[in-house]
Design a protein around this motif. Structure first.
Motif, mmCIF file in Angstrom:
data_model
loop_
_atom_site.group_PDB
_atom_site.id
_atom_site.type_symbol
_atom_site.label_atom_id
_atom_site.label_comp_id
_atom_site.label_asym_id
_atom_site.label_seq_id
_atom_site.Cartn_x
_atom_site.Cartn_y
_atom_site.Cartn_z
ATOM 1 N N TRP A 44 -5.503 -6.106 -0.491
ATOM 2 C CA TRP A 44 -4.816 -6.178 0.810
ATOM 3 C C TRP A 44 -5.529 -6.774 1.939
ATOM 4 C CZ3 TRP A 44 -4.786 -0.190 0.521
ATOM 5 C CH2 TRP A 44 -3.803 0.191 -0.343
ATOM 6 N N PHE A 45 -7.016 -6.623 1.782
ATOM 7 C CA PHE A 45 -7.803 -7.240 2.779
ATOM 8 C C PHE A 45 -7.955 -8.800 2.686
ATOM 9 C CE2 PHE A 45 -11.041 -3.095 3.681
ATOM 10 C CZ PHE A 45 -9.801 -2.488 3.864
ATOM 11 N N CYS A 46 -7.803 -9.099 1.318
ATOM 12 C CA CYS A 46 -7.995 -10.698 1.236
ATOM 13 C C CYS A 46 -6.441 -11.179 1.688
ATOM 14 C CB CYS A 46 -7.711 -10.874 -0.320
ATOM 15 S SG CYS A 46 -7.799 -12.716 -0.657
ATOM 16 N N LYS A 47 -5.493 -10.703 1.574
ATOM 17 C CA LYS A 47 -4.266 -11.120 2.130
ATOM 18 C C LYS A 47 -3.998 -10.884 3.827
ATOM 19 C CE LYS A 47 -0.208 -12.896 1.849
ATOM 20 N NZ LYS A 47 -0.111 -14.182 1.150
ATOM 21 N N PHE A 107 -4.929 1.409 5.725
ATOM 22 C CA PHE A 107 -4.325 1.404 4.613
ATOM 23 C C PHE A 107 -4.503 2.085 3.385
ATOM 24 C CE2 PHE A 107 -4.223 -2.458 6.973
ATOM 25 C CZ PHE A 107 -2.978 -2.953 7.300
ATOM 26 N N VAL A 108 -3.646 2.917 2.991
ATOM 27 C CA VAL A 108 -4.109 4.145 1.783
ATOM 28 C C VAL A 108 -3.607 3.812 0.566
ATOM 29 C CG1 VAL A 108 -3.973 6.635 1.331
ATOM 30 C CG2 VAL A 108 -4.068 5.758 3.743
ATOM 31 N N GLU A 109 -4.144 3.881 -0.363
ATOM 32 C CA GLU A 109 -3.867 3.910 -1.780
ATOM 33 C C GLU A 109 -4.096 5.225 -2.539
ATOM 34 O OE1 GLU A 109 -2.641 2.446 -5.422
ATOM 35 O OE2 GLU A 109 -2.250 1.673 -3.392
ATOM 36 N N ILE A 162 -8.417 3.310 2.642
ATOM 37 C CA ILE A 162 -8.720 4.753 2.008
ATOM 38 C C ILE A 162 -8.096 4.863 0.625
ATOM 39 C CG2 ILE A 162 -8.489 7.344 2.158
ATOM 40 C CD1 ILE A 162 -7.940 7.081 5.065
ATOM 41 N N LEU A 163 -8.898 5.037 -0.386
ATOM 42 C CA LEU A 163 -8.526 5.247 -1.633
ATOM 43 C C LEU A 163 -8.659 6.876 -2.147
ATOM 44 C CD1 LEU A 163 -7.769 4.404 -4.496
ATOM 45 C CD2 LEU A 163 -10.310 3.765 -4.791
ATOM 46 N N CYS A 193 0.884 -1.035 0.065
ATOM 47 C CA CYS A 193 -0.002 -0.046 -0.061
ATOM 48 C C CYS A 193 0.902 1.034 -0.035
ATOM 49 C CB CYS A 193 -1.069 0.021 1.195
ATOM 50 S SG CYS A 193 -0.115 0.077 2.628
ATOM 51 N N ASP A 194 0.539 2.367 -0.349
ATOM 52 C CA ASP A 194 1.159 3.506 -0.372
ATOM 53 C C ASP A 194 1.485 4.053 1.062
ATOM 54 O OD1 ASP A 194 1.277 3.725 -3.320
ATOM 55 O OD2 ASP A 194 -0.576 4.641 -3.349
ATOM 56 N N VAL A 195 0.774 3.996 1.649
ATOM 57 C CA VAL A 195 0.689 4.316 3.109
ATOM 58 C C VAL A 195 0.121 3.672 4.019
ATOM 59 C CG1 VAL A 195 0.796 6.219 4.703
ATOM 60 C CG2 VAL A 195 1.163 6.838 2.433
ATOM 61 N N ALA A 196 0.908 3.154 5.278
ATOM 62 C CA ALA A 196 -0.028 2.382 6.368
ATOM 63 C C ALA A 196 0.230 3.158 7.472
ATOM 64 C CB ALA A 196 0.650 1.081 6.268
#
Length: 152
Positions: A69-72, A33-35, A97-98, A19-22
């Protein structure tokens, strides 16, 4: 999340995704987790059928990343030691967050559709906020104004 005690950029989500930012609070075991996607004219909506524009490929791509991400994360639930290694706690609550696009590329109907999607679409009963860069800026401006007012 009010207090953040962890932040990481390009964060590795159990080796398969990033993800871009956690950001997280290990005391509350809560993470976000932010994309970040682009802010082009067609990032959120693109020409669709002759009646209404459809959600854009970049929005769908970003949302798919959050799903991955959520699946993993869910697939690792039975490995608390992995969570301790990765997050410092044996299990977490989390959200996504997107951030994508600009408000100027949406009319009132498009804005309604985006807001409706953000408020009502859930992944594994978890909220995924979809927000424009302009909304993110307004959010930060509000927070700074609150801090400034509080300090006075």
């Amino acid at each position: 999340m009010v207090v953040v005690n962890k932040i990481a950029f390009e964060y590795d989500v159990f080796g398969d995704f990033a993800c871009d930012v956690a950001i997280g609070n290990t005391v509350r075991s809560t993470f976000c987790f932010v994309e970040f996607e682009d802010a082009q004219e067609n990032s959120i909506f693109q020409k669709g059928n002759r009646y209404k524009p459809s959600f854009g490929q970049r929005l769908e791509h970003g949302y798919s990343q959050v799903m991955d991400w959520f699946c993993k994360i869910e697939s690792m639930r039975n490995s608390p030691h992995e969570f301790v290694d990765r997050f410092g706690v044996p299990s977490i609550e989390y959200h996504g967050i997107l951030i994508i696009g600009r408000n100027s590329s949406m009319d009132a109907t498009m804005r309604y559709r985006l807001d409706w999607r953000s408020k009502n679409l859930r992944l594994l009963h978890k909220h995924v906020v979809v927000s424009s860069y302009d909304d993110l800026l307004m959010h930060f401006q509000d927070k700074l104004e609150t801090i400034h007012t509080y300090r006075q």
